[in-house]
Design a protein around this motif. Structure first.
Motif, PDB file in Angstrom:
ATOM      1  N   GLY A  19      64.944  28.341   7.218  1.00  0.00           N
ATOM      2  CA  GLY A  19      63.733  29.124   7.041  1.00  0.00           C
ATOM      3  C   GLY A  19      62.872  29.215   8.271  1.00  0.00           C
ATOM      4  N   SER A 372      65.487  33.850   8.003  1.00  0.00           N
ATOM      5  CA  SER A 372      66.256  33.868   6.764  1.00  0.00           C
ATOM      6  C   SER A 372      65.625  32.929   5.755  1.00  0.00           C
ATOM      7  CB  SER A 372      67.708  33.444   7.022  1.00  0.00           C
ATOM      8  OG  SER A 372      68.379  34.368   7.840  1.00  0.00           O
ATOM      9  N   THR A 373      65.794  33.240   4.486  1.00  0.00           N
ATOM     10  CA  THR A 373      65.264  32.375   3.443  1.00  0.00           C
ATOM     11  C   THR A 373      66.007  31.041   3.437  1.00  0.00           C
ATOM     12  OG1 THR A 373      66.783  33.369   1.854  1.00  0.00           O
ATOM     13  CG2 THR A 373      64.566  34.298   1.975  1.00  0.00           C
ATOM     14  N   SER A 376      67.555  30.738  -2.370  1.00  0.00           N
ATOM     15  CA  SER A 376      67.595  32.035  -3.044  1.00  0.00           C
ATOM     16  C   SER A 376      66.320  32.221  -3.863  1.00  0.00           C
ATOM     17  CB  SER A 376      68.819  32.115  -3.952  1.00  0.00           C
ATOM     18  OG  SER A 376      70.005  32.083  -3.181  1.00  0.00           O
ATOM     19  N   ILE A 377      65.862  33.438  -3.935  1.00  0.00           N
ATOM     20  CA  ILE A 377      64.583  33.749  -4.570  1.00  0.00           C
ATOM     21  C   ILE A 377      64.827  34.373  -5.942  1.00  0.00           C
ATOM     22  CG2 ILE A 377      62.395  34.983  -4.324  1.00  0.00           C
ATOM     23  CD1 ILE A 377      62.926  32.826  -2.185  1.00  0.00           C
ATOM     24  N   THR A 383      58.968  34.490  -1.178  1.00  0.00           N
ATOM     25  CA  THR A 383      59.201  33.577  -0.065  1.00  0.00           C
ATOM     26  C   THR A 383      57.875  32.962   0.376  1.00  0.00           C
ATOM     27  OG1 THR A 383      58.835  35.307   1.571  1.00  0.00           O
ATOM     28  CG2 THR A 383      61.090  35.003   0.772  1.00  0.00           C
ATOM     29  N   TYR A 386      55.474  34.079   6.114  1.00  0.00           N
ATOM     30  CA  TYR A 386      55.966  33.823   7.464  1.00  0.00           C
ATOM     31  C   TYR A 386      54.961  34.356   8.477  1.00  0.00           C
ATOM     32  CZ  TYR A 386      60.435  33.253   5.005  1.00  0.00           C
ATOM     33  OH  TYR A 386      61.435  32.857   4.146  1.00  0.00           O
ATOM     34  N   CYS A 407      68.870  42.042   1.285  1.00  0.00           N
ATOM     35  CA  CYS A 407      69.025  41.138   0.145  1.00  0.00           C
ATOM     36  C   CYS A 407      70.508  40.842  -0.020  1.00  0.00           C
ATOM     37  CB  CYS A 407      68.456  41.784  -1.118  1.00  0.00           C
ATOM     38  SG  CYS A 407      68.560  40.737  -2.587  1.00  0.00           S
ATOM     39  N   LYS A 438      55.526  38.329   3.552  1.00  0.00           N
ATOM     40  CA  LYS A 438      56.342  37.628   2.567  1.00  0.00           C
ATOM     41  C   LYS A 438      57.131  38.662   1.776  1.00  0.00           C
ATOM     42  CE  LYS A 438      52.964  37.380  -1.241  1.00  0.00           C
ATOM     43  NZ  LYS A 438      52.230  36.466  -2.158  1.00  0.00           N
ATOM     44  N   TRP A 439      58.195  38.194   1.126  1.00  0.00           N
ATOM     45  CA  TRP A 439      59.045  39.055   0.310  1.00  0.00           C
ATOM     46  C   TRP A 439      58.978  38.593  -1.130  1.00  0.00           C
ATOM     47  CZ3 TRP A 439      64.530  37.633  -1.113  1.00  0.00           C
ATOM     48  CH2 TRP A 439      65.135  38.628  -1.899  1.00  0.00           C
ATOM     49  N   ALA A 450      69.227  35.312  -1.760  1.00  0.00           N
ATOM     50  CA  ALA A 450      68.758  34.992  -0.423  1.00  0.00           C
ATOM     51  C   ALA A 450      68.558  36.292   0.358  1.00  0.00           C
ATOM     52  CB  ALA A 450      69.760  34.098   0.284  1.00  0.00           C
ATOM     53  N   THR A 452      67.649  37.966   4.633  1.00  0.00           N
ATOM     54  CA  THR A 452      67.322  37.844   6.053  1.00  0.00           C
ATOM     55  C   THR A 452      66.405  38.997   6.426  1.00  0.00           C
ATOM     56  OG1 THR A 452      69.352  36.680   6.649  1.00  0.00           O
ATOM     57  CG2 THR A 452      68.236  37.868   8.412  1.00  0.00           C
TER      58      THR A 452
END
Length: 473
Positions: A19, A372-373, A376-377, A383, A386, A407, A438-439, A450, A452
């Motif tokens: 992360g 990258s996360t 997994s979200i 997330t 960042y 994704c 953020k996502w 997950a 990127t």
């Protein structure tokens, strides 16, 4: 901000990783720092526009290459007075004087180097590595197509804008865009800064329109069929589709396939100004799988430090980032050929973005990176936020940020990776050339994913436009 409407916040490719945020250096040549005051202009400011054509396969087309981009030049010239009046009204004491011209690299004075079996200067695209009469090991050395394109572009710059002319903007299509970046960056056979072409200090920037900027022969781009790009090109396959009914020269195939203009384009971003206009559409024939304008992959048209981010399908059923401003959905030759669908729209779109960049706002990428996360979200989850970017480069001010991402949908039954919709990002523009994002995963209620992400922070000149950065006489 002024340019946000044509910067698409869409998604791209990646793989699962930690992360942490990976950052590249700011794009300005000086160290990052506080904002500086705008350049004080007084007197006459030159703005010289040189239009540069792409590759031509047929002899008649080579002889008449000067006519490429005629409609774009006419559209820009017709719109210039209104932009000049607006600029002069907001900059008392400044008079803007513009000139425009076309280059023809096929008829420009040739270098003294050519293969012994190819003496016609019109055939510079035929000059391969290892041709008889030459001692060459790579494209870009004297006696090769790449060298000749660069050499002759310099001759045209000096012919059209002789001593005393400055503030030259190269407006170039296809192969001409690569040569323009390379000459501006003093690129030789051994890379950026290894060949002094003698005109660097007079070039203020480059506008590429569907430029053939990257090398096309790498494994990154998936050429249709079993052969490599260079082999397909040298075989004269009509699927190449760069315009005209004649095959390209073998030396040009090597230049297009084996030499990347990305380092030169990034140098121009850092040290001059660059606007990379790209496009993809449903074009037939197409040489590539994935998004393309027919002859060129979408992401070969803009380097990593180009303003603008997008996404394109990549091998392995995933996506990768694309760079530059998508100025519309046009096939490769639409900008130069009135007989191709979308020609008028391409000319108008390129004109508008070019004039906005010259007179109202010329952003550049201040910093770029990826993240990258770590996990997994889940659906509805987000997330961490960042933090990205830092202080603006010296002499620049903040101009917002860009984020794109992919994704991850692994597994045969789960579906392919896909680009993340802009609506799933929350972007926060911070102080200086910094911000955060953020996502939130809002599209798959049944699975965790997950991702990127790729990000850019952007900066502007203090007085916003490219013209305001140019010295007066």
């Amino acid at each position: 901000m002024r340019f946000q409407h044509w910067l698409m916040m869409a998604g791209v490719v990646g793989s699962v990783g930690c992360g942490s945020v990976e950052t590249e250096e700011p794009a300005a040549p000086e160290e990052a720092g506080t904002e500086a005051s705008a350049l004080t202009q007084q007197g006459t400011v030159q703005l010289n526009l040189l239009y540069v054509h792409g590759v031509k396969g047929c002899e008649d087309d080579r002889l008449n290459a000067t006519g490429s981009l005629n409609e774009l030049q006419a559209a820009v010239d017709a719109a210039l007075p209104a932009y000049i009046n607006e600029y002069q009204a907001s900059h008392p004491g400044v008079t803007v004087v513009t000139r425009s011209a076309h280059a023809n690299l096929y008829t420009a004075p040739a270098s003294p180097y050519h293969p012994s079996d190819s003496t016609n200067p019109l055939n510079m695209d035929d000059w391969e590595v290892g041709d008889p009469g030459c001692t060459t090991t790579k494209q870009g050395q004297p006696c090769t197509t790449a060298y000749e394109w660069r050499h002759r572009l310099v001759q045209e710059i000096n012919r059209r804008f002789p001593a005393g002319s400055k503030n030259i903007i190269l407006v170039a299509h296809s192969s001409g865009a690569r040569a323009s970046f390379e000459v501006a960056a003093n690129m030789g056979a051994d890379g950026v800064g290894t060949q002094n072409w003698g005109v660097q200090d007079r070039i203020a920037g480059v506008v590429s329109v569907q430029g053939m900027v990257d090398s096309l022969g790498t494994s990154k781009y998936n050429v249709v069929g079993a052969s490599s790009f260079v082999t397909t090109c040298k075989n004269g396959d009509p699927i190449i589709g760069f315009g005209g009914g004649c095959s390209m020269g073998n030396g040009w195939c090597e230049y297009a396939g084996n030499v990347s203009g990305f380092p030169a384009a990034d140098w121009v971003v850092r040290n001059k100004r660059a606007l990379m206009l790209n496009s993809w559409a449903s074009c037939s024939p197409s040489l590539w799988t994935g998004y393309s304008d027919g002859p060129l992959p979408w992401d070969a048209q803009g380097s990593g430090l180009a303003v603008g981010s997008g996404m394109t399908p990549a091998s392995g059923q995933t996506w990768r980032p694309s760079h530059g401003v998508k100025y519309g959905s046009f096939c490769h030759s639409a900008i130069v050929d009135p007989g191709i669908s979308g020609h008028a729209q391409a000319v108008t779109a390129a004109r508008d973005r070019m004039l906005e960049w010259l007179f109202r706002g010329a952003p550049r990428v201040a910093a770029t990176g990826s993240v990258s996360t770590a996990t997994s979200i889940a659906y509805g989850g987000s997330t961490p936020t960042y933090s990205i970017g830092s202080a603006c480069p010296v002499g620049e001010k903040d101009e917002n940020l860009e984020v794109v991402g992919v994704c991850k949908h692994p597994g045969y039954f789960d579906g392919d990776d896909h680009a993340i919709a802009s609506t799933e990002f929350t972007l926060t523009n911070g102080t200086g050339c910094a911000g955060a994002f953020k996502w939130t995963q809002r599209h798959d209620s049944g699975n965790n994913h997950a991702a990127t992400f790729w990000w850019k922070t952007r900066s502007l000149p203090v007085d916003t436009s490219l013209l305001a950065t140019l010295p007066a006489n």
